[in-house]
Design a protein around this motif. Structure first.
Motif, PDB file in Angstrom:
ATOM      1  N   SER A  77       1.109  -1.316  -0.137  1.00  0.00           N
ATOM      2  CA  SER A  77      -0.071  -0.220   0.038  1.00  0.00           C
ATOM      3  C   SER A  77       1.053   1.229   0.027  1.00  0.00           C
ATOM      4  CB  SER A  77      -0.848   0.110   1.360  1.00  0.00           C
ATOM      5  OG  SER A  77      -0.076   0.037   2.389  1.00  0.00           O
ATOM      6  N   VAL A  78       0.305   2.233  -0.518  1.00  0.00           N
ATOM      7  CA  VAL A  78       0.843   3.542  -0.649  1.00  0.00           C
ATOM      8  C   VAL A  78      -0.045   4.601  -0.386  1.00  0.00           C
ATOM      9  CG1 VAL A  78       2.394   4.930  -2.308  1.00  0.00           C
ATOM     10  CG2 VAL A  78       2.579   2.669  -2.417  1.00  0.00           C
ATOM     11  N   LYS A  79       0.404   5.731   0.406  1.00  0.00           N
ATOM     12  CA  LYS A  79      -0.572   6.734   0.671  1.00  0.00           C
ATOM     13  C   LYS A  79       0.466   8.071   0.105  1.00  0.00           C
ATOM     14  CE  LYS A  79      -2.751   9.676   4.020  1.00  0.00           C
ATOM     15  NZ  LYS A  79      -2.808   9.773   5.571  1.00  0.00           N
ATOM     16  N   ILE A  80      -0.265   8.650  -0.945  1.00  0.00           N
ATOM     17  CA  ILE A  80       0.175   9.595  -1.408  1.00  0.00           C
ATOM     18  C   ILE A  80       0.197  11.164  -0.902  1.00  0.00           C
ATOM     19  CG2 ILE A  80       0.387  11.006  -3.871  1.00  0.00           C
ATOM     20  CD1 ILE A  80       1.112   7.933  -4.242  1.00  0.00           C
ATOM     21  N   PRO A  81       1.138  11.832  -0.611  1.00  0.00           N
ATOM     22  CA  PRO A  81       0.689  13.087   0.083  1.00  0.00           C
ATOM     23  C   PRO A  81       0.232  14.144  -1.014  1.00  0.00           C
ATOM     24  CG  PRO A  81       3.250  12.486  -0.136  1.00  0.00           C
ATOM     25  CD  PRO A  81       2.606  11.436  -0.987  1.00  0.00           C
ATOM     26  N   VAL A  82      -0.728  14.884  -0.506  1.00  0.00           N
ATOM     27  CA  VAL A  82      -1.483  15.959  -1.204  1.00  0.00           C
ATOM     28  C   VAL A  82      -0.549  16.917  -1.973  1.00  0.00           C
ATOM     29  CG1 VAL A  82      -3.448  15.961   0.270  1.00  0.00           C
ATOM     30  CG2 VAL A  82      -1.632  17.601   0.803  1.00  0.00           C
ATOM     31  N   GLU A  83       0.700  16.986  -1.628  1.00  0.00           N
ATOM     32  CA  GLU A  83       1.636  17.961  -2.471  1.00  0.00           C
ATOM     33  C   GLU A  83       1.897  17.384  -3.740  1.00  0.00           C
ATOM     34  OE1 GLU A  83       2.576  18.364   1.953  1.00  0.00           O
ATOM     35  OE2 GLU A  83       2.116  16.868   0.606  1.00  0.00           O
ATOM     36  N   VAL A  84       1.724  16.050  -4.005  1.00  0.00           N
ATOM     37  CA  VAL A  84       2.100  15.367  -5.122  1.00  0.00           C
ATOM     38  C   VAL A  84       1.145  16.030  -6.545  1.00  0.00           C
ATOM     39  CG1 VAL A  84       2.346  13.351  -6.705  1.00  0.00           C
ATOM     40  CG2 VAL A  84       3.167  13.476  -4.323  1.00  0.00           C
ATOM     41  N   THR A  85       1.504  16.553  -7.582  1.00  0.00           N
ATOM     42  CA  THR A  85       0.896  17.086  -8.561  1.00  0.00           C
ATOM     43  C   THR A  85       1.066  16.538  -9.772  1.00  0.00           C
ATOM     44  OG1 THR A  85       2.361  19.147  -8.899  1.00  0.00           O
ATOM     45  CG2 THR A  85       0.655  19.410  -7.578  1.00  0.00           C
ATOM     46  N   GLU A  86       2.181  15.714 -10.130  1.00  0.00           N
ATOM     47  CA  GLU A  86       2.564  15.210 -11.265  1.00  0.00           C
ATOM     48  C   GLU A  86       3.006  13.782 -10.815  1.00  0.00           C
ATOM     49  OE1 GLU A  86       5.415  16.941 -13.816  1.00  0.00           O
ATOM     50  OE2 GLU A  86       5.309  19.037 -12.398  1.00  0.00           O
ATOM     51  N   PHE A  87       2.591  12.840 -11.695  1.00  0.00           N
ATOM     52  CA  PHE A  87       2.766  11.432 -11.660  1.00  0.00           C
ATOM     53  C   PHE A  87       3.324  10.844 -13.038  1.00  0.00           C
ATOM     54  CE2 PHE A  87      -0.947  12.513  -9.102  1.00  0.00           C
ATOM     55  CZ  PHE A  87      -0.546  11.810  -8.026  1.00  0.00           C
ATOM     56  N   ALA A  88       4.646  10.775 -12.861  1.00  0.00           N
ATOM     57  CA  ALA A  88       5.397  10.171 -14.246  1.00  0.00           C
ATOM     58  C   ALA A  88       5.123   8.857 -14.940  1.00  0.00           C
ATOM     59  CB  ALA A  88       6.898  10.180 -13.730  1.00  0.00           C
ATOM     60  N   GLU A  89       5.440   8.789 -16.056  1.00  0.00           N
ATOM     61  CA  GLU A  89       5.354   7.458 -16.593  1.00  0.00           C
ATOM     62  C   GLU A  89       5.721   6.426 -15.595  1.00  0.00           C
ATOM     63  OE1 GLU A  89       6.850   5.143 -20.524  1.00  0.00           O
ATOM     64  OE2 GLU A  89       7.065   7.323 -20.649  1.00  0.00           O
ATOM     65  N   ASN A  90       4.718   5.263 -15.658  1.00  0.00           N
ATOM     66  CA  ASN A  90       5.121   3.986 -14.812  1.00  0.00           C
ATOM     67  C   ASN A  90       5.281   4.710 -13.120  1.00  0.00           C
ATOM     68  OD1 ASN A  90       4.833   2.379 -17.111  1.00  0.00           O
ATOM     69  ND2 ASN A  90       7.077   2.913 -17.228  1.00  0.00           N
ATOM     70  N   ALA A  91       4.880   5.651 -12.738  1.00  0.00           N
ATOM     71  CA  ALA A  91       4.965   6.045 -11.642  1.00  0.00           C
ATOM     72  C   ALA A  91       4.676   5.195 -10.411  1.00  0.00           C
ATOM     73  CB  ALA A  91       4.302   7.309 -11.232  1.00  0.00           C
ATOM     74  N   LEU A  92       3.559   4.460 -10.631  1.00  0.00           N
ATOM     75  CA  LEU A  92       3.049   3.325  -9.622  1.00  0.00           C
ATOM     76  C   LEU A  92       2.766   2.079 -10.246  1.00  0.00           C
ATOM     77  CD1 LEU A  92       0.940   5.641  -7.498  1.00  0.00           C
ATOM     78  CD2 LEU A  92       2.879   4.336  -6.541  1.00  0.00           C
ATOM     79  N   PHE A  93       3.212   1.824 -11.419  1.00  0.00           N
ATOM     80  CA  PHE A  93       2.940   0.603 -12.193  1.00  0.00           C
ATOM     81  C   PHE A  93       3.163  -0.776 -11.373  1.00  0.00           C
ATOM     82  CE2 PHE A  93       3.701  -2.885 -14.878  1.00  0.00           C
ATOM     83  CZ  PHE A  93       3.392  -2.741 -16.193  1.00  0.00           C
ATOM     84  N   THR A  94       2.199  -1.558 -11.332  1.00  0.00           N
ATOM     85  CA  THR A  94       2.391  -2.818 -10.521  1.00  0.00           C
ATOM     86  C   THR A  94       1.452  -3.868 -11.135  1.00  0.00           C
ATOM     87  OG1 THR A  94       1.747  -3.621  -8.183  1.00  0.00           O
ATOM     88  CG2 THR A  94       0.193  -2.062  -8.995  1.00  0.00           C
ATOM     89  N   ASP A  95       1.836  -4.973 -10.906  1.00  0.00           N
ATOM     90  CA  ASP A  95       1.228  -6.079 -11.195  1.00  0.00           C
ATOM     91  C   ASP A  95       1.041  -7.095  -9.779  1.00  0.00           C
ATOM     92  OD1 ASP A  95       3.568  -7.197 -10.677  1.00  0.00           O
ATOM     93  OD2 ASP A  95       3.741  -8.013 -12.782  1.00  0.00           O
ATOM     94  N   ASP A  96       1.253  -6.461  -8.788  1.00  0.00           N
ATOM     95  CA  ASP A  96       1.151  -7.171  -7.355  1.00  0.00           C
ATOM     96  C   ASP A  96      -0.083  -6.684  -6.639  1.00  0.00           C
ATOM     97  OD1 ASP A  96       3.417  -8.598  -8.129  1.00  0.00           O
ATOM     98  OD2 ASP A  96       4.630  -7.054  -7.243  1.00  0.00           O
ATOM     99  N   GLY A  97      -1.081  -5.927  -7.198  1.00  0.00           N
ATOM    100  CA  GLY A  97      -2.101  -5.599  -6.399  1.00  0.00           C
ATOM    101  C   GLY A  97      -1.964  -4.272  -5.336  1.00  0.00           C
ATOM    102  N   MET A  98      -1.149  -3.607  -5.567  1.00  0.00           N
ATOM    103  CA  MET A  98      -0.795  -2.453  -4.603  1.00  0.00           C
ATOM    104  C   MET A  98      -2.252  -1.607  -4.386  1.00  0.00           C
ATOM    105  SD  MET A  98       1.761   0.751  -5.410  1.00  0.00           S
ATOM    106  CE  MET A  98       3.123  -0.393  -5.696  1.00  0.00           C
ATOM    107  N   THR A  99      -2.264  -1.348  -3.269  1.00  0.00           N
ATOM    108  CA  THR A  99      -3.374  -0.318  -2.986  1.00  0.00           C
ATOM    109  C   THR A  99      -2.816   0.998  -2.685  1.00  0.00           C
ATOM    110  OG1 THR A  99      -3.368  -0.768  -0.457  1.00  0.00           O
ATOM    111  CG2 THR A  99      -4.717  -2.142  -1.858  1.00  0.00           C
ATOM    112  N   VAL A 100      -3.871   2.221  -3.317  1.00  0.00           N
ATOM    113  CA  VAL A 100      -3.268   3.703  -3.309  1.00  0.00           C
ATOM    114  C   VAL A 100      -4.147   4.214  -2.659  1.00  0.00           C
ATOM    115  CG1 VAL A 100      -2.798   5.679  -4.500  1.00  0.00           C
ATOM    116  CG2 VAL A 100      -1.749   3.437  -5.277  1.00  0.00           C
ATOM    117  N   THR A 101      -4.000   5.140  -1.552  1.00  0.00           N
ATOM    118  CA  THR A 101      -4.945   5.878  -1.046  1.00  0.00           C
ATOM    119  C   THR A 101      -4.411   7.425  -0.741  1.00  0.00           C
ATOM    120  OG1 THR A 101      -3.841   5.441   1.349  1.00  0.00           O
ATOM    121  CG2 THR A 101      -5.706   4.252   0.722  1.00  0.00           C
ATOM    122  N   GLY A 102      -5.235   8.543  -0.469  1.00  0.00           N
ATOM    123  CA  GLY A 102      -4.716   9.748  -0.354  1.00  0.00           C
ATOM    124  C   GLY A 102      -4.515  10.625  -1.434  1.00  0.00           C
TER     125      GLY A 102
END
Length: 422
Positions: A77-102
């Motif tokens: 799992s990954v919690k993204i800070p609210v300050e993040v405004t850009e997500f690069a190519e493949n930034a959170l690419f996964t094939d393992d079922g990662m969860t994302v919040t925030g």
């Protein structure tokens, strides 16, 4: 920290503000980067910390905050800070079922290709609304799982929904992208290849009209390959009073391969509403209406669609007026109208329409009928179809073949009950 004793190799990543120059997950310095967030995890070995990913402030790009690609293996799992405004190519690419919040897409100015490929968005509530003020790039949310009944609201002036941007959803009632809301009646011109392919929970697509109904943007004219395959859209129509940028009634005129395959909401009426007639279509591809719900009479007179066929690099034929491969397979058509200009009926074009009466007199310019073109079954079996009481095969007294016909491939009329051929 370890998620549990039973999952000792899985860890929750957190982002921490760090001073100085940032580094990529493998330790390589990032030139020109000042101050960032580094994602850390504890592998259980005393005294060691492992950098997995970085969010960077880029001084020479206006101080924007950008999430760089990272190695996400063993991160659950990954919690993204609210300050993040850009997500690069493949930034959170996964094939393992990662969860994302925030994550807050309202502040995002860039969502790169495959940025959230395969992730699972978690929320304490269903019916979530994800608002976007930028246009996500290709594969940005391919195979991503959204909380049940999620709405994606593309508020920016999006003109093209990119290839596979929201494509491919596993059938799971707990994770469904139900609504894609657009910004207005003029905007999206094209829906890219595989844009919503297999989003079985997608029931609503379009802009929200003041009368409380979702309509297609009047600017839409092209639907790419597999774009809406196996979706469940309930209202696929233009508003009565909408005009396109040229001041004309809107029409979809270019339809890619398998664009509406498996869409039982695509039928004679829906097609007429959004496309007009087949004489109005510039192009429709193979399998474009396979396993839809066309019934009764299908009028292809005036069609301008050209078809080609190759065996590897070898050209079999090219630029012939015809009916594309599998274009109407698996419907409930009983009558098809063809004018004399048609030259080719491609493989499986009308197969698995068991109640179809083949035109008694085929087009006079018809030169070739490819394999399975009029066969009553989509998948062949050893038992003749007319022994299968459930198929209601039409019994036809006569079929007249045109003088110009030179090639009839295998199974072209398989399992048809035709009494006489002339």
């Amino acid at each position: 920290v370890p998620a549990s004793e039973t999952e000792a190799m899985h860890y929750t990543a957190t982002l921490n503000k760090v001073a100085g120059n940032a580094t990529f997950w493998d330790g390589t310095p990032v030139a020109g980067m000042e101050n960032g967030w580094e994602g850390m995890y504890d592998d259980g070995v005393a005294g060691t910390t492992n950098v997995r990913f970085i969010v960077t402030e880029v001084g020479n790009q206006g101080g924007t905050n950008k999430l760089s690609p990272f190695d996400g293996s063993n991160i659950t799992s990954v919690k993204i800070p609210v300050e993040v405004t850009e997500f690069a190519e493949n930034a959170l690419f996964t094939d393992d079922g990662m969860t994302v919040t925030g994550v807050d897409f309202r502040v995002a100015t860039e969502i790169g290709e495959s940025a959230f490929f395969g992730v699972t968005f978690e929320s304490t509530e269903n019916n979530c609304v994800f608002e976007f003020n930028c246009n996500p790039k290709e594969y940005a949310f391919y195979d991503a799982k959204f909380p049940a009944n999620t709405t994606v609201w593309l508020k920016s002036n999006v003109t093209s929904l990119k290839e596979s941007v929201f494509g491919h959803e596993e059938t799971n009632p707990d994770y469904t992208l139900a609504t894609v809301r657009l910004s207005g009646s003029i905007g999206v011109k094209e829906v890219g290849d595989y844009a919503f392919e297999n989003r079985a929970g997608l029931t609503t697509f379009g802009y929200y009209n003041n009368n409380g109904t979702y309509y297609l943007p009047a600017s839409l004219y092209k639907v790419g390959n597999h774009a809406f395959e196996n979706t469940a859209i309930e209202n696929f129509d233009f508003a009565d009073n909408d005009l396109n940028a040229e001041g004309e009634m809107p029409r979809i005129t270019k339809i890619g391969d398998y664009a509406f395959k498996g869409c039982n909401w695509m039928n004679n009426e829906t097609f007429a509403n959004v496309c007009g007639t087949f004489a109005d279509i510039e192009y429709y591809g193979k399998g474009s209406f396979q396993n839809c719900d066309f019934g009764g009479t299908l009028d292809l007179r005036g069609s301008k669609v050209k078809v080609s066929r190759f065996d590897g690099a070898k050209e079999i034929y090219s630029g012939k007026l015809g009916v594309p491969e599998n274009a109407f397979a698996g419907n409930n058509i009983t009558t098809v109208l063809l004018n004399d200009d048609f030259e080719v009926i491609q493989k499986g074009a009308f197969q698995a329409n068991p109640g179809l009466k083949i035109p008694n007199v085929l087009p006079s310019n018809l030169w070739r009928i490819d394999a399975n073109a009029f066969s009553t079954k989509l998948d062949f079996a050893a038992v003749p179809v007319f022994e299968d009481a459930g198929l209601n095969v039409f019994v036809q007294d006569a079929l007249y073949l045109p003088k110009k016909l030179r090639i009839v491939e295998s199974n072209a009329f398989a399992y048809r009950y035709i009494k006489n051929v002339y």
